[in-house]
Scaffold this motif. Sequence first.
Motif, mmCIF file in Angstrom:
data_model
loop_
_atom_site.group_PDB
_atom_site.id
_atom_site.type_symbol
_atom_site.label_atom_id
_atom_site.label_comp_id
_atom_site.label_asym_id
_atom_site.label_seq_id
_atom_site.Cartn_x
_atom_site.Cartn_y
_atom_site.Cartn_z
ATOM 1 N N ASP A 153 0.857 -1.180 0.000
ATOM 2 C CA ASP A 153 0.000 0.000 0.000
ATOM 3 C C ASP A 153 0.896 1.234 0.000
ATOM 4 O OD1 ASP A 153 -1.799 2.022 0.336
ATOM 5 O OD2 ASP A 153 -2.597 1.316 2.267
ATOM 6 N N GLU B 182 -1.561 5.091 -2.828
ATOM 7 C CA GLU B 182 -2.342 5.274 -4.059
ATOM 8 C C GLU B 182 -2.933 3.957 -4.555
ATOM 9 O OE1 GLU B 182 -0.754 7.859 -7.118
ATOM 10 O OE2 GLU B 182 0.890 8.443 -5.771
ATOM 11 N N ARG B 183 -2.228 2.866 -4.287
ATOM 12 C CA ARG B 183 -2.688 1.544 -4.714
ATOM 13 C C ARG B 183 -2.500 0.585 -3.551
ATOM 14 N NH1 ARG B 183 -2.803 -1.190 -9.825
ATOM 15 N NH2 ARG B 183 -4.157 -2.999 -9.463
ATOM 16 N N CYS B 184 -3.493 -0.263 -3.301
ATOM 17 C CA CYS B 184 -3.443 -1.193 -2.183
ATOM 18 C C CYS B 184 -3.829 -2.584 -2.679
ATOM 19 C CB CYS B 184 -4.392 -0.735 -1.068
ATOM 20 S SG CYS B 184 -4.388 -1.788 0.389
ATOM 21 N N PHE B 185 -2.984 -3.579 -2.391
ATOM 22 C CA PHE B 185 -3.267 -4.964 -2.772
ATOM 23 C C PHE B 185 -2.431 -5.886 -1.887
ATOM 24 C CE2 PHE B 185 -0.043 -3.188 -5.586
ATOM 25 C CZ PHE B 185 0.984 -4.111 -5.538
ATOM 26 N N LEU C 81 2.914 1.113 -10.340
ATOM 27 C CA LEU C 81 3.012 0.271 -9.157
ATOM 28 C C LEU C 81 4.245 0.650 -8.342
ATOM 29 C CD1 LEU C 81 2.235 -3.238 -10.724
ATOM 30 C CD2 LEU C 81 0.720 -1.918 -9.219
ATOM 31 N N ASP D 94 -1.571 -10.997 -7.667
ATOM 32 C CA ASP D 94 -1.346 -9.567 -7.469
ATOM 33 C C ASP D 94 -1.006 -8.911 -8.807
ATOM 34 O OD1 ASP D 94 1.765 -9.365 -7.798
ATOM 35 O OD2 ASP D 94 1.411 -11.079 -6.490
ATOM 36 N N THR E 74 -0.274 -0.477 -15.356
ATOM 37 C CA THR E 74 -0.587 0.582 -14.404
ATOM 38 C C THR E 74 0.631 0.876 -13.550
ATOM 39 O OG1 THR E 74 -2.148 1.229 -12.663
ATOM 40 C CG2 THR E 74 -1.383 -1.034 -12.642
ATOM 41 N N ARG F 266 7.359 4.625 -7.005
ATOM 42 C CA ARG F 266 6.231 4.340 -7.895
ATOM 43 C C ARG F 266 6.702 4.440 -9.334
ATOM 44 N NH1 ARG F 266 0.983 3.740 -6.989
ATOM 45 N NH2 ARG F 266 -0.540 4.248 -8.600
#
Length: 296
Positions: free
Chosen positions: A71, A74-77, A151, A120, A149, A278
Amino acid sequence: MITLQGGGYAARIAPASGGIISRLDWTAPDGRQHPLLHAPFGATPSTAAPNMFGTWPMVPFANRAFGGLVDDGERCFHVAHNNPRGGGNIHGFGWQSAWEVVRQSQGHTVLEHQRTEGEDPYRYLAWQEITLAEDGMTVTLSVTNEADTALPFGLGHHPWFPCAEDTTLGMTATRALTLDDAFRPTGSHSLESSGPYAENPVFATGAEQAWNFLDWDGKARMETPSRGLAIMLSAGESLRVPVVWAPAGAEFVCVEPQSHAIGAPSEPVVREIAPLKRLQPGETLSGWFRISAETL
């Protein structure tokens, strides 16, 4: 297994076992051979658990993603749990993957590892360029984001250096992470007099050593007078968030050049201190480090 030789150095590399450099030896001017990486007799590279010898790549991030969480705000997985000693993800995927030899000569090789599937979103191409010369073994590690995208990514390498009772460690830094008993970061703090190893103290104190330094100058020196050997580690600007670790009574010391701090994938406090980078689709993150030796 492949072997490289150059400049008095010799390396053994196991591409199929996480791209590990399982041995690095140096022949001194007097003809004596010195192991520069911890390599116990009979140790065999494995992808079942992190190898406690040699040096191996950490990608697409280094050290720990607590709870398997990634996380960056901006992006969480989540990523797969692969830490046999405490859950979560440790050191990414590179150490568990087969690397392909795409180029090789007597003292030089390039290995690649590509991740094209998984639950993921990580899709990337990573490569290691390993060169042996008179100035030592230089490793350049890179990763390119091949997802569609942006990451968060990070890099690192995990060297295990031999340590004896009289080994000293010298390195300087002005700050460090504050870690709890589970190595989980809670913040950072300033260091007095350039840190605990600025005056080259004897390393093997009998107590566990665990540090994640910030603002490191990129140089570390380990001297073992009983073996007549000094081992030097240097790193470029993008790998200057090193972890220093060894359990009590260990015959090794890990000095791990990293691009980010422990817990950067999962811990909000670390995003403010030394975060992942990122990468946009097609963008690359690279870093280099060098291991060399001299006699005392």
